[in-house]
Design a protein around this motif. Structure first.
Motif, PDB file in Angstrom:
ATOM      1  N   VAL A  50     -21.845 -18.309   5.690  1.00  0.00           N
ATOM      2  CA  VAL A  50     -22.975 -17.781   5.248  1.00  0.00           C
ATOM      3  C   VAL A  50     -23.913 -19.012   5.825  1.00  0.00           C
ATOM      4  O   VAL A  50     -23.810 -19.982   5.307  1.00  0.00           O
ATOM      5  CB  VAL A  50     -23.460 -17.498   3.861  1.00  0.00           C
ATOM      6  CG1 VAL A  50     -24.958 -17.194   3.673  1.00  0.00           C
ATOM      7  CG2 VAL A  50     -22.568 -16.203   3.354  1.00  0.00           C
ATOM      8  N   SER A  51     -24.833 -18.883   6.675  1.00  0.00           N
ATOM      9  CA  SER A  51     -25.677 -19.776   7.003  1.00  0.00           C
ATOM     10  C   SER A  51     -26.838 -19.340   7.941  1.00  0.00           C
ATOM     11  O   SER A  51     -26.692 -18.641   8.754  1.00  0.00           O
ATOM     12  CB  SER A  51     -24.913 -20.933   8.317  1.00  0.00           C
ATOM     13  OG  SER A  51     -26.043 -21.759   9.008  1.00  0.00           O
ATOM     14  N   ALA A  52     -28.184 -19.742   7.557  1.00  0.00           N
ATOM     15  CA  ALA A  52     -29.317 -19.644   8.122  1.00  0.00           C
ATOM     16  C   ALA A  52     -29.667 -17.912   8.462  1.00  0.00           C
ATOM     17  O   ALA A  52     -29.812 -17.664   9.579  1.00  0.00           O
ATOM     18  CB  ALA A  52     -29.345 -20.318   9.328  1.00  0.00           C
ATOM     19  N   GLY A  53     -29.410 -17.099   7.375  1.00  0.00           N
ATOM     20  CA  GLY A  53     -29.564 -15.593   7.609  1.00  0.00           C
ATOM     21  C   GLY A  53     -28.412 -15.179   8.249  1.00  0.00           C
ATOM     22  O   GLY A  53     -28.361 -13.997   8.438  1.00  0.00           O
ATOM     23  N   VAL A  54     -27.293 -15.903   8.796  1.00  0.00           N
ATOM     24  CA  VAL A  54     -25.995 -15.288   9.348  1.00  0.00           C
ATOM     25  C   VAL A  54     -25.031 -15.246   8.517  1.00  0.00           C
ATOM     26  O   VAL A  54     -24.763 -16.264   7.746  1.00  0.00           O
ATOM     27  CB  VAL A  54     -25.829 -15.801  10.681  1.00  0.00           C
ATOM     28  CG1 VAL A  54     -24.630 -15.392  11.398  1.00  0.00           C
ATOM     29  CG2 VAL A  54     -27.182 -15.904  11.633  1.00  0.00           C
ATOM     30  N   SER A  55     -24.166 -14.141   8.406  1.00  0.00           N
ATOM     31  CA  SER A  55     -23.002 -13.972   7.478  1.00  0.00           C
ATOM     32  C   SER A  55     -21.813 -13.716   8.455  1.00  0.00           C
ATOM     33  O   SER A  55     -22.062 -12.654   9.205  1.00  0.00           O
ATOM     34  CB  SER A  55     -23.102 -13.512   6.153  1.00  0.00           C
ATOM     35  OG  SER A  55     -23.208 -12.151   6.333  1.00  0.00           O
ATOM     36  N   GLU A  56     -20.766 -14.256   8.446  1.00  0.00           N
ATOM     37  CA  GLU A  56     -19.463 -13.865   8.912  1.00  0.00           C
ATOM     38  C   GLU A  56     -18.243 -13.572   8.160  1.00  0.00           C
ATOM     39  O   GLU A  56     -18.231 -14.511   7.278  1.00  0.00           O
ATOM     40  CB  GLU A  56     -19.240 -14.597  10.286  1.00  0.00           C
ATOM     41  CG  GLU A  56     -20.276 -14.981  11.317  1.00  0.00           C
ATOM     42  CD  GLU A  56     -19.940 -15.963  12.518  1.00  0.00           C
ATOM     43  OE1 GLU A  56     -20.797 -16.254  13.283  1.00  0.00           O
ATOM     44  OE2 GLU A  56     -18.774 -16.707  12.289  1.00  0.00           O
ATOM     45  N   THR A  57     -17.476 -12.659   8.554  1.00  0.00           N
ATOM     46  CA  THR A  57     -16.191 -12.500   7.832  1.00  0.00           C
ATOM     47  C   THR A  57     -15.135 -12.421   8.822  1.00  0.00           C
ATOM     48  O   THR A  57     -14.873 -11.742   9.805  1.00  0.00           O
ATOM     49  CB  THR A  57     -16.025 -11.345   6.834  1.00  0.00           C
ATOM     50  OG1 THR A  57     -17.454 -11.239   5.997  1.00  0.00           O
ATOM     51  CG2 THR A  57     -14.758 -10.956   6.135  1.00  0.00           C
ATOM     52  N   HIS A  58     -14.085 -13.416   8.615  1.00  0.00           N
ATOM     53  CA  HIS A  58     -13.103 -13.473   9.563  1.00  0.00           C
ATOM     54  C   HIS A  58     -11.807 -13.231   8.939  1.00  0.00           C
ATOM     55  O   HIS A  58     -11.502 -13.664   7.862  1.00  0.00           O
ATOM     56  CB  HIS A  58     -13.134 -14.944  10.254  1.00  0.00           C
ATOM     57  CG  HIS A  58     -14.289 -15.227  10.915  1.00  0.00           C
ATOM     58  ND1 HIS A  58     -13.971 -15.405  12.322  1.00  0.00           N
ATOM     59  CD2 HIS A  58     -15.536 -15.247  10.773  1.00  0.00           C
ATOM     60  CE1 HIS A  58     -15.328 -15.850  12.630  1.00  0.00           C
ATOM     61  NE2 HIS A  58     -16.194 -15.822  11.626  1.00  0.00           N
ATOM     62  N   VAL A  59     -10.942 -12.454   9.324  1.00  0.00           N
ATOM     63  CA  VAL A  59      -9.510 -12.144   8.527  1.00  0.00           C
ATOM     64  C   VAL A  59      -8.499 -12.873   9.579  1.00  0.00           C
ATOM     65  O   VAL A  59      -8.233 -12.654  10.697  1.00  0.00           O
ATOM     66  CB  VAL A  59      -9.229 -10.751   8.565  1.00  0.00           C
ATOM     67  CG1 VAL A  59      -8.024 -10.363   7.951  1.00  0.00           C
ATOM     68  CG2 VAL A  59     -10.398  -9.768   7.680  1.00  0.00           C
TER      69      VAL A  59
END
Lengths: 181, 548
Positions: free
Chosen positions: B230-239
């Motif tokens: 989660v950073s600067a309005g961006v979020s990512e999920t990696h599996v």
């Protein structure tokens, strides 16, 4: 304003929000934790976490979804702790139930609860006895059958009929109330 | 076939067969009105006991309404006019709640209570911990800045990481590696809210269902290893392994209700960029973007890497070999270097660099075509080990190369820190020196073993230190090249440094290191020669040519 005043105000904010959301949260817990005794415990844990996290709650956002998020986590925690001792609804069904809880008005749930108060008084005879043994004494079906000198399946049928009677009674009460208003 | 109502009652009594459960779920999932019906029936079920028991308290609450209602403003009055009778009863209870809360307790509205007595929740301090920090990797917690040090967290508390990496173990068994700058709020023993930063989660079977929430999404584990950023309005999920369930939440959907869930499996990722209408952009999982803890960290294992046949391996406290256990970032920079001597430790030992700008470079083929780690003194590269216990009798081997055009005048290859510090260093660009220095009687003291050699590349430097024998010795390719007295105890448990001095601000080494082996013993000559020969042979080190 003193810090005591701030604490007191915050407490009132929380309690007013909690009171409004509680019927929905309670309904969600009831739908997912069928054991009455454990459901009360889970609800109490939810209240505890909600109170501890209240400082991070954004008042600009609706309270119910926020508290329902906490409720879901607590319910999942409980379900995991049950292991294979009980049937557990799938994640997808839990999500559908969560959505349903949000779509029900607290007024409707509160009215159903109020109607239930009247309906249980009308229960009589064997149905009342079975409900008492199941809900107040928390006895399993086998024990109820022994106590009433009957079979387990007869108890299950009686219990089902008693529950159906309560549900129908609630619906009738609300219909009458709706017509009257 | 049983009716939904019959199935529901069997559900209440835990009587459902697997087939009936499927039937019941299908009915609930088929129509939102069915789900509503199920919830209403459930609420009635839970309230039935209450209703059978609650008469006495109910009456008491109704009587208390008049006395307490004046505490509430117009809003509650409006509600009353609309006939919220039950809510009114709750508000009366709530007033009591407010009073009790100000004393430090939270009272559950409990008009149904069997004994008509309010239930009091315990204060936070008496609750069991939901998460604890089990490892700190060169990290600074915000709370440490204010002398409030704790490794134990309960629901509602946040872990704010200013620098470094922390490993957090939830009570469910889920393990989270949190990378600074980050804030992770503990929601329960099996869930957290990542407000900012990066984390990876390894979830054992006992913790399936572990959840990480972000401002945009909810990630529900189904037995896996995954990462969230989660950073600067961006979020990512990696599996990385297994499967997770991902739901876009309010900020993206514009609704309080989560969207339909998406299943992500290994190598898949989704990115939310703050676009209100986005349901997430699919992408490929990028494990190298995240710091992971061994053994999940996917370190480099070189095909050419062989375990050096060192003698007395049980006496090793540090053993770093560039072909083994090197975790890299996307730029082939070294994040961590596994300590092969630490297999018996509770937590894995390694040398770390958590700051991307100070990470040395991994070279797959360098010393004798084997992997090596390149340190650039100008770029201030270095690694810091997890705490390792040293003794007053030590033997150190380093396979290194002082090559490169960008030489620095003075650089530390290895510094064993503590009250007294033992270092092997380069001086005047390429002269190896072994040195111990310490602070005593308001000034620095030292013993030094400066060599007079200009080493060929590569070289096996070694140092033996013995307080008992009162000797400090420096060797090049097995030959003694300098010697001094020992004079000072150096035993300590500390984080030791590869590539710089103990301040981490100067004396950065320029060159490569292929292997480091540190014994907690003053090796006897036979073992010492055996170790030297093994390293010389492995790295095809040429005999040293005497300088005129």
């Amino acid at each position: 304003m003193s810090s005591d005043d701030n604490v007191s105000e915050k407490a009132v904010d929380l309690t007013v929000l909690w009171v409004k959301a509680e019927p929905n949260l309670r309904a969600f817990v009831a739908a997912t934790v069928w054991d009455v005794h454990h459901a009360e415990d889970v609800l109490q844990e939810i209240a505890s976490v909600v109170s501890m996290n209240f400082a991070s709650y954004d008042p600009a956002r609706p309270f119910l979804p926020w508290s329902l998020g906490i409720a879901r986590l607590k319910v999942l925690e409980y379900l995991r702790s049950c292991g294979r001792d009980r049937v557990v609804l799938s994640d997808a069904t839990l999500l559908n139930l969560e959505s349903a809880v949000q779509s029900l008005s607290e007024e409707d749930l509160a009215n159903r609860r109020a109607a239930l108060q009247g309906c249980v008084k009308r229960l009589a005879g064997r149905q009342r006895r079975v409900i008492e043994l199941r809900y107040i004494k928390e006895k399993p079906l086998e024990e109820i059958a022994r106590e009433l000198a009957t079979t387990r399946s007869t108890v299950a049928v009686t219990l089902h009929r008693a529950r159906t009677a309560l549900r129908e009674c609630i619906n009738r009460s609300l219909d009458v109330e709706g017509t009257a208003s | 076939m049983k009716s939904p109502e019959e199935l529901f009652d069997r559900y209440l009594d835990n009587e459902l067969t697997p087939g009936e459960l499927v039937e019941l779920e299908a009915w609930i999932d088929k129509d939102p009105r069915n789900a509503q019906q199920f919830v209403q029936w459930s609420a009635t079920h839970l309230d039935t006991r209450t209703a059978m028991q609650g008469k006495a308290l109910h009456d008491a609450v109704v009587q208390s309404v008049d006395a307490e209602s004046s505490r509430y403003g117009p809003e509650s009055a409006v509600e009353l006019r609309h006939g919220y009778k039950i809510l009114y009863q709750h508000l009366a209870t709530a007033a009591c709640v407010a009073l009790v809360m100000s004393a430090g307790y939270f009272l559950i509205p409990s008009w149904w209570s069997e004994d008509s007595q309010p239930k009091l929740m315990p204060q936070i301090s008496s609750l069991a911990s939901d998460a604890k920090i089990t490892q700190r990797i060169d990290c600074v917690l915000e709370q440490d800045r204010w002398n409030v040090q704790s490794s134990v967290y309960q629901s509602g508390q946040s872990i704010q990481l200013a620098k470094g990496v922390a490993v957090i173990e939830f009570s469910s068994g889920a393990s989270v590696t949190l990378e600074a700058p980050a804030e992770l709020e503990v929601l329960s023993g099996n869930s957290g809210f990542l407000h900012e930063g990066k984390l990876t989660a390894v979830v054992p079977e006992s913790a399936v269902g572990f959840e990480i929430l972000t401002p945009d999404s909810r990630v529900i584990d189904h037995g896996t290893e995954f990462a969230v950023r989660v950073s600067a309005g961006v979020s990512e999920t990696h599996v990385f392994k297994g499967e997770v369930e991902l739901l876009a939440t309010r900020r993206n959907t514009g609704s309080d209700t989560p969207t339909k869930s998406t299943r992500l499996t290994a190598t898949e990722a989704v990115r939310f960029d703050g676009d209100e209408n986005s349901i997430g952009t699919p992408m490929k999982a990028l494990p190298q973007r995240f710091i992971r803890m061994p053994p999940e960290s996917g370190e480099v294992q070189s095909d050419l890497a062989i375990i050096t046949p060192l003698p007395r391996q049980n006496d090793l406290v540090m053993w770093f070999e560039a072909g083994h256990g090197v975790q890299l970032d996307p730029r082939s920079r070294v994040v961590s270097w596994q300590n092969l001597a630490s297999s018996n430790n509770e937590y894995p030992s390694a040398a770390w660099q958590v700051a991307a700008s100070h990470r040395p470079l991994y070279e797959e083929s360098h010393t004798a075509s084997r992997p090596a780690i390149r340190f650039d003194g100008v770029e201030k590269h270095f690694l810091a080990t997890t705490p390792i216990q040293t003794s007053n009798e030590m033997t150190v081997f380093i396979v290194c190369d002082f090559d490169g055009a960008r030489k620095t005048d003075f650089g530390k290859l290895l510094m064993l820190t503590g009250r007294a510090k033992l270092s092997i260093q380069q001086e005047q660009g390429s002269i190896p020196v072994a040195q111990v220095f310490w602070w005593e009687k308001r000034k620095t003291h030292s013993t030094r073993a400066p060599s007079s050699i200009t080493p060929e590349a590569p070289i096996v430097l070694a140092c033996r230190y013995s307080l008992a024998e009162n000797t400090l010795q420096l060797f090049a390719n097995g030959e003694l090249v300098a010697e001094d007295q020992a004079n000072c105890p150096i035993a300590t448990e500390a984080s030791h440094l590869i590539g710089c001095n103990y301040h981490r601000t100067k004396s950065f080494f320029t060159g490569t290191i292929a292997e480091i082996a540190v014994y907690k013993e003053f090796l006897d000559r036979e073992s010492f020669d055996q170790a030297s020969s093994a390293l010389v042979e492995k790295y095809s080190v040429r005999p040293r040519v005497e300088q005129p």
